[in-house]
Design an enzyme around this catalytic site. Structure first.
Site, PDB file in Angstrom:
ATOM      1  N   HIS A 165      36.640 -25.365  65.022  1.00 48.71           N
ATOM      2  CA  HIS A 165      35.742 -24.360  64.476  1.00 48.71           C
ATOM      3  C   HIS A 165      34.584 -25.013  63.720  1.00 48.71           C
ATOM      4  O   HIS A 165      34.775 -25.975  62.983  1.00 48.71           O
ATOM      5  CB  HIS A 165      36.551 -23.483  63.507  1.00 48.71           C
ATOM      6  CG  HIS A 165      35.914 -22.191  63.140  1.00 48.71           C
ATOM      7  ND1 HIS A 165      36.032 -21.070  63.911  1.00 48.71           N
ATOM      8  CD2 HIS A 165      35.157 -21.839  62.079  1.00 48.71           C
ATOM      9  CE1 HIS A 165      35.392 -20.067  63.333  1.00 48.71           C
ATOM     10  NE2 HIS A 165      34.842 -20.516  62.218  1.00 48.71           N
ATOM     11  N   ASP A 219      40.302 -24.656  67.910  1.00 47.75           N
ATOM     12  CA  ASP A 219      39.801 -23.871  66.784  1.00 47.75           C
ATOM     13  C   ASP A 219      40.973 -23.421  65.916  1.00 47.75           C
ATOM     14  O   ASP A 219      41.856 -22.689  66.375  1.00 47.75           O
ATOM     15  CB  ASP A 219      39.038 -22.655  67.320  1.00 47.75           C
ATOM     16  CG  ASP A 219      38.267 -21.903  66.249  1.00 47.75           C
ATOM     17  OD1 ASP A 219      38.694 -21.913  65.077  1.00 47.75           O
ATOM     18  OD2 ASP A 219      37.240 -21.288  66.588  1.00 47.75           O
TER      19      ASP A 219
END
Length: 231
Positions: free
Chosen positions: A200, A169
């Site tokens: 993400h 992420d």
């Protein structure tokens, strides 16, 4: 499938809109609040609510940016910077108060039944804060940002919480993920799921960020979690 409802703010400052999706027949077994990303109540968030309604829940997605830009809808693939510009302007405590107001209004619509929440990105952070600061019955957060800075609130998690964590992420680096695991792995009410090699936004409904198989896995875990804890 959905419609728009109005919810009164707890502080008396006004009211805000929320997207409401109801199951066929209108007999919801429980309710789920869908907490937005930084992109507002856009098509993806409405589709999340619609899917929850298909699963039998009353789904409500409140417009938490109503104090900034009511009704804003942004495209994650083309309007990221505009969304990021809104993030520091957003009063998160007021957001939690608005989620509290939504919990209250939503419980009334299911005759005092159970209410859960699921949030994404900013909403993932707010789902964690909802678990620590409200009486929500169950919470799920996808790629929540900055949760390591809220670990001092973990003692207040009284009802089940699940967090989905992609390991690459760009907004939640490995050291933050490590602190999240160190702070929450032993918590009896918290479940963490890692998604190796994913970034993400992998569970978004639409757009370039979505990774189908991982999104389907995460969503199946969320569905099972709600089936257990909102029954």
């Amino acid at each position: 499938m959905g419609t728009t409802i109005s919810i009164d703010a707890l502080d008396g400052s006004g009211s805000f809109n929320a997207y409401l999706a109801e199951p066929a027949g209108g007999n919801a077994r429980a309710a789920v609040i869908v907490i937005q990303e930084v992109f507002g109540i856009n098509a993806g968030i409405r589709d999340k609510a619609d899917e929850l309604a298909r699963q039998g829940y009353l789904a409500v997605a409140p417009d938490l940016f109503w104090r900034l830009e009511p009704g804003i809808e942004l495209d994650p693939d083309t309007q990221l910077q505009q969304a990021l510009d809104l993030f520091p302007k957003f009063d998160q405590q007021k957001g939690i108060e608005d989620i509290e107001a939504t919990i209250k209004a939503t419980r009334a619509r299911v005759d005092g039944g159970k209410v859960g929440c699921v949030g994404y990105c900013l909403g993932g952070r707010l789902a964690y804060m909802t678990a620590t600061r409200t009486d929500i019955d169950a919470s799920v957060g996808y790629y929540g940002v900055g949760i390591d800075g809220l670990l001092n609130e973990s003692h207040a998690i009284a009802r089940p919480l699940m967090l989905h964590i992609p390991t690459v992420d760009g907004f939640v680096p490995p050291e933050v993920q490590k602190r999240m695991h160190e702070g929450l792995d032993s918590h009896p009410r918290v479940t963490l799921h890692d998604y190796v090699g994913l970034d993400h936004g992998f569970a978004t409904q639409f757009g370039k960020r979505r990774v189908d198989d991982a999104a389907e896995l995460a969503d199946s875990r969320t569905s099972a979690f709600f089936a257990e804890h909102l029954a």
